[in-house]
Design an enzyme around this catalytic site. Structure first.
Site, PDB file in Angstrom:
ATOM      1  N   LYS A 185     -20.506  39.074 -88.815  1.00 24.06           N
ATOM      2  CA  LYS A 185     -20.864  39.138 -87.399  1.00 24.06           C
ATOM      3  C   LYS A 185     -22.232  38.486 -87.166  1.00 24.06           C
ATOM      4  O   LYS A 185     -22.352  37.575 -86.377  1.00 24.06           O
ATOM      5  CB  LYS A 185     -20.909  40.595 -86.912  1.00 24.06           C
ATOM      6  CG  LYS A 185     -19.643  41.403 -87.189  1.00 24.06           C
ATOM      7  CD  LYS A 185     -18.535  41.145 -86.178  1.00 24.06           C
ATOM      8  CE  LYS A 185     -17.176  41.673 -86.611  1.00 24.06           C
ATOM      9  NZ  LYS A 185     -17.123  43.090 -86.920  1.00 24.06           N
ATOM     10  N   ASP A 240     -23.487  52.148 -88.879  1.00 21.54           N
ATOM     11  CA  ASP A 240     -22.748  50.890 -89.006  1.00 21.54           C
ATOM     12  C   ASP A 240     -23.339  49.925 -87.982  1.00 21.54           C
ATOM     13  O   ASP A 240     -23.156  50.090 -86.793  1.00 21.54           O
ATOM     14  CB  ASP A 240     -21.256  51.162 -88.734  1.00 21.54           C
ATOM     15  CG  ASP A 240     -20.410  49.890 -88.690  1.00 21.54           C
ATOM     16  OD1 ASP A 240     -20.958  48.780 -88.868  1.00 21.54           O
ATOM     17  OD2 ASP A 240     -19.187  50.017 -88.463  1.00 21.54           O
ATOM     18  N   TRP A 284     -14.175  51.219 -84.427  1.00 21.92           N
ATOM     19  CA  TRP A 284     -14.778  51.209 -85.762  1.00 21.92           C
ATOM     20  C   TRP A 284     -15.300  52.591 -86.118  1.00 21.92           C
ATOM     21  O   TRP A 284     -15.156  53.039 -87.268  1.00 21.92           O
ATOM     22  CB  TRP A 284     -15.885  50.156 -85.856  1.00 21.92           C
ATOM     23  CG  TRP A 284     -15.350  48.780 -85.609  1.00 21.92           C
ATOM     24  CD1 TRP A 284     -15.696  47.938 -84.598  1.00 21.92           C
ATOM     25  CD2 TRP A 284     -14.353  48.086 -86.385  1.00 21.92           C
ATOM     26  NE1 TRP A 284     -14.977  46.768 -84.693  1.00 21.92           N
ATOM     27  CE2 TRP A 284     -14.154  46.828 -85.765  1.00 21.92           C
ATOM     28  CE3 TRP A 284     -13.617  48.408 -87.521  1.00 21.92           C
ATOM     29  CZ2 TRP A 284     -13.241  45.886 -86.264  1.00 21.92           C
ATOM     30  CZ3 TRP A 284     -12.705  47.471 -88.008  1.00 21.92           C
ATOM     31  CH2 TRP A 284     -12.528  46.239 -87.391  1.00 21.92           C
TER      32      TRP A 284
END
Ligand SMILES: *Cc1c(COP(=O)(O)O)cnc(C)c1O
Length: 261
Positions: A193, A169, A102
């Site tokens: 998530k 993030d 990511w």
């Protein structure tokens, strides 16, 4: 019987949250309409949005500290684009910590906007650790990191003390552990998530970091517009936001982040 779900995301939701969300799909708050049918400009939904935004800040200990919370579309992946668009000056540069898939995705997008410096990377060892003791140039527009590397299972235990904006993030560990969230200038997290269903992304940002790039930013990608329009720039993901609010309420009732940690 309900099955176990060990997936990082979309992940398990509390049973009470699912039940309440299901009820709202049939008849929201005895309004005679489904949550999927009511106007996002109705009093009902404006109250949901306001409560969700306020509760997100409250749980992170960021209320009345110059921060805004907005629920956007596009997932954390659109955050990879919006962060440099909104924070990297024309001909500016930014520093990134490369700790996983990511983080690499965020770096790839930032390169479209200007010079992107990799402060440190663990790519050569397949991201099996989080680098420490790296230098962050003092003159970059921001530093970006990924608090939890969902695919590799590594997590940042400390965050640098810097003068430039700290961007993170937090998709896969937001609301799971206590941190000094006031250290961060911008936090983003896809809901699926740790917060609710896919379809919305929570963005927490310090208002004074915006508007400094000299770029023309398309309205839909401009954090300032989303803040000014109180997260109603266009039709929000009403169901994802309502279900996220149910999770945040449950988290607060349990005693907040300290309790869940
Ligand atoms: C899942 C994940 C993403 C991608 O999220 P989308 O909302 O699907 O774009 C980004 N960053 C991290 C840390 C993730 O765990």
């Amino acid at each position: 019987m309900k099955k176990h779900n060990f997936s990082a995301g979309p992940s398990i939701l509390w049973p009470q949250v699912l039940e309440e969300a299901a009820k709202a799909v049939l008849n929201f708050a005895d309004s005679g309409l489904s949550i999927l049918e009511i106007s996002h400009r109705s009093t009902h939904f404006i109250e949901i949005m306001e409560e969700a935004r306020a509760l997100a800040l409250e749980l992170l200990g960021l209320q009345n500290k110059g921060y805004s919370a907005v629920f956007l579309h596009g997932g954390a992946s659109l955050g990879f684009v919006m962060v440099p668009y909104n924070l990297m000056r024309k001909n500016g540069r930014a520093a990134y910590l490369e700790t996983g898939t990511w983080a690499s995705g965020a770096i790839k997008e930032a390169k479209n906007f200007g010079e992107t410096i990799i402060a440190a990377s663990s790519q050569e060892s397949n991201f099996n650790y989080v680098p420490k003791n790296y230098d962050i140039p003092a003159d970059v527009d921001y530093f970006h990191c990924t608090s939890n590397n969902t695919i590799y299972g590594t997590q940042m235990k400390s965050f640098p003390d810097i003068e430039i904006p700290l961007v993170c993030d937090m998709s896969s560990d937001i609301f799971s552990r206590e941190l000094d969230f006031s250290k961060f200038d911008l936090i983003y997290a896809g809901a699926q998530k740790n917060i609710g269903p896919a379809g919305t992304t929570l963005v927490i940002l310090k208002n004074d970091i915006l508007g400094k790039t000299g770029r023309t930013i398309p309205g839909i990608l401009d954090y300032r517009q989303h803040v000014e329009r109180e997260s109603m720039y266009n039709t929000p993901s009403v169901f994802a936001i309502y279900t996220s609010l149910l999770t945040l309420r449950k988290l607060k009732a349990m005693g907040g982040i300290a309790a869940i940690e």
